[in-house]
Motif scaffolding. Sequence first.
Motif, PDB file in Angstrom:
ATOM      1  N   GLU A  62       0.587  -1.299   0.049  1.00 43.98           N
ATOM      2  CA  GLU A  62      -0.037  -0.127   0.049  1.00 43.98           C
ATOM      3  C   GLU A  62       0.984   1.350  -0.013  1.00 43.98           C
ATOM      4  N   THR A  63       1.662   1.227  -0.735  1.00 38.80           N
ATOM      5  CA  THR A  63       2.862   2.481  -0.937  1.00 38.80           C
ATOM      6  C   THR A  63       2.139   3.636  -1.001  1.00 38.80           C
ATOM      7  N   CYS A  64       1.401   3.837  -1.982  1.00 37.50           N
ATOM      8  CA  CYS A  64       0.859   5.356  -2.431  1.00 37.50           C
ATOM      9  C   CYS A  64      -0.243   5.563  -1.629  1.00 37.50           C
ATOM     10  N   PRO A  65      -1.297   4.758  -0.974  1.00 40.49           N
ATOM     11  CA  PRO A  65      -2.253   4.959   0.061  1.00 40.49           C
ATOM     12  C   PRO A  65      -1.345   5.453   1.328  1.00 40.49           C
ATOM     13  N   ARG A  66      -0.417   4.805   1.708  1.00 38.25           N
ATOM     14  CA  ARG A  66       0.413   5.338   2.805  1.00 38.25           C
ATOM     15  C   ARG A  66       1.038   6.739   2.443  1.00 38.25           C
ATOM     16  N   TRP A  67       1.361   6.964   1.453  1.00 37.84           N
ATOM     17  CA  TRP A  67       2.066   8.164   0.966  1.00 37.84           C
ATOM     18  C   TRP A  67       1.071   9.423   1.204  1.00 37.84           C
ATOM     19  N   ARG A  68      -0.057   9.149   0.569  1.00 45.00           N
ATOM     20  CA  ARG A  68      -1.307  10.062   0.478  1.00 45.00           C
ATOM     21  C   ARG A  68      -1.518  10.609   1.962  1.00 45.00           C
ATOM     22  N   LEU A  69      -1.307   9.433   2.896  1.00 43.87           N
ATOM     23  CA  LEU A  69      -1.974   9.979   4.184  1.00 43.87           C
ATOM     24  C   LEU A  69      -0.825  10.473   4.948  1.00 43.87           C
ATOM     25  N   GLY A  70       0.606  10.647   4.246  1.00 41.62           N
ATOM     26  CA  GLY A  70       1.672  11.429   5.125  1.00 41.62           C
ATOM     27  C   GLY A  70       2.172  10.488   6.092  1.00 41.62           C
ATOM     28  N   ARG A  71       2.077   9.083   6.057  1.00 39.99           N
ATOM     29  CA  ARG A  71       2.585   8.180   7.026  1.00 39.99           C
ATOM     30  C   ARG A  71       4.147   8.281   6.966  1.00 39.99           C
ATOM     31  N   PRO A  72       4.878   8.293   8.221  1.00 41.70           N
ATOM     32  CA  PRO A  72       6.306   8.637   8.399  1.00 41.70           C
ATOM     33  C   PRO A  72       7.070   7.277   7.601  1.00 41.70           C
ATOM     34  N   SER A  73       8.110   7.732   7.170  1.00 45.18           N
ATOM     35  CA  SER A  73       9.046   7.078   6.336  1.00 45.18           C
ATOM     36  C   SER A  73       9.439   5.699   7.058  1.00 45.18           C
ATOM     37  N   ARG A  74       9.419   5.621   8.393  1.00 41.76           N
ATOM     38  CA  ARG A  74       9.747   4.740   8.915  1.00 41.76           C
ATOM     39  C   ARG A  74       9.145   3.332   8.948  1.00 41.76           C
ATOM     40  N   GLU A  75       7.723   3.538   8.194  1.00 38.12           N
ATOM     41  CA  GLU A  75       6.746   2.312   8.133  1.00 38.12           C
ATOM     42  C   GLU A  75       7.054   1.681   6.756  1.00 38.12           C
ATOM     43  N   TYR A  76       8.257   2.428   6.062  1.00 34.91           N
ATOM     44  CA  TYR A  76       8.125   1.604   4.618  1.00 34.91           C
ATOM     45  C   TYR A  76       9.639   0.922   4.855  1.00 34.91           C
ATOM     46  N   ASP A  77       9.268  -0.388   4.475  1.00 34.44           N
ATOM     47  CA  ASP A  77      10.635  -1.507   4.756  1.00 34.44           C
ATOM     48  C   ASP A  77      11.649  -1.541   3.646  1.00 34.44           C
ATOM     49  N   TYR A  78      11.337  -1.053   2.600  1.00 37.51           N
ATOM     50  CA  TYR A  78      12.264  -1.249   1.339  1.00 37.51           C
ATOM     51  C   TYR A  78      12.587   0.035   0.810  1.00 37.51           C
ATOM     52  N   TRP A  79      14.046   0.261   0.954  1.00 37.88           N
ATOM     53  CA  TRP A  79      14.773   1.488   0.426  1.00 37.88           C
ATOM     54  C   TRP A  79      15.900   1.294  -0.443  1.00 37.88           C
ATOM     55  N   GLY A  80      16.241   2.400  -1.171  1.00 36.51           N
ATOM     56  CA  GLY A  80      17.329   2.281  -2.031  1.00 36.51           C
ATOM     57  C   GLY A  80      18.509   2.876  -1.234  1.00 36.51           C
ATOM     58  N   GLN A  81      19.727   2.879  -1.776  1.00 40.60           N
ATOM     59  CA  GLN A  81      20.738   3.639  -1.231  1.00 40.60           C
ATOM     60  C   GLN A  81      20.675   5.207  -0.917  1.00 40.60           C
ATOM     61  N   GLY A  82      20.001   5.914  -1.920  1.00 38.88           N
ATOM     62  CA  GLY A  82      19.671   7.041  -2.159  1.00 38.88           C
ATOM     63  C   GLY A  82      20.822   7.674  -3.112  1.00 38.88           C
ATOM     64  N   THR A  83      20.361   8.916  -3.576  1.00 36.25           N
ATOM     65  CA  THR A  83      21.274   9.686  -4.549  1.00 36.25           C
ATOM     66  C   THR A  83      21.193  11.019  -4.027  1.00 36.25           C
ATOM     67  N   GLN A  84      22.411  11.576  -3.970  1.00 38.00           N
ATOM     68  CA  GLN A  84      22.432  13.049  -3.714  1.00 38.00           C
ATOM     69  C   GLN A  84      22.061  14.076  -4.773  1.00 38.00           C
ATOM     70  N   VAL A  85      21.191  15.117  -4.385  1.00 40.53           N
ATOM     71  CA  VAL A  85      20.915  16.042  -5.455  1.00 40.53           C
ATOM     72  C   VAL A  85      21.319  17.131  -4.560  1.00 40.53           C
ATOM     73  N   THR A  86      21.953  18.289  -5.232  1.00 40.05           N
ATOM     74  CA  THR A  86      22.679  19.494  -4.797  1.00 40.05           C
ATOM     75  C   THR A  86      22.413  20.520  -5.931  1.00 40.05           C
ATOM     76  N   VAL A  87      21.478  21.505  -5.523  1.00 38.23           N
ATOM     77  CA  VAL A  87      21.077  22.620  -6.202  1.00 38.23           C
ATOM     78  C   VAL A  87      21.712  23.971  -5.519  1.00 38.23           C
ATOM     79  N   SER A  88      22.781  24.482  -6.457  1.00 38.20           N
ATOM     80  CA  SER A  88      23.511  25.455  -5.606  1.00 38.20           C
ATOM     81  C   SER A  88      24.155  26.225  -7.198  1.00 38.20           C
ATOM     82  N   SER A  89      24.463  27.386  -7.077  1.00 39.81           N
ATOM     83  CA  SER A  89      25.069  28.242  -7.964  1.00 39.81           C
ATOM     84  C   SER A  89      26.639  28.371  -7.764  1.00 39.81           C
TER      85      SER A  89
END
Length: 126
Positions: free
Chosen positions: A99-126
């Motif tokens: 129920e990923t999107c139903p949870r997302w729409r309800l604003g459920r905390p991220s800790r409730e999701y069990d499966y994650w990627g490693q992440g990718t850094q985004v930096t917006v700067s001049s």
Amino acid sequence: PLVESGGGLVQPGGSLRLSCTSSRLVLDVFGIGWFRQAPGKEREGVSCITTTGDSTYVADSVKGRFTISRDNARNTVYLQMNSLKPEDTGVYYCATDLETCPRWRLGRPSREYDYWGQGTQVTVSS
């Protein structure tokens, strides 16, 4: 497993496209959510897409600038980010669970999701 890619350094007003790749089984069964975490802040939901791609959701903070989509042939979910702002800086993660999107729409905390990627850094700067 989920694997993100596509992050980097970009100037304000620029664009990036993030990718979240997984197995066909995962993408056929689960929706995929994108989250981000800025230094010193909690992880927040950015966007979500259902298994079929028929329904997509984006946070108010990125509405009109970010678009989520999926390419089932490539087993990939994309997050197209345009008109980037310095406040978009952070580590971007894709995640999934039942129920990923139903949870997302309800604003459920991220800790409730069990499966994650490693992440990718985004930096917006001049």
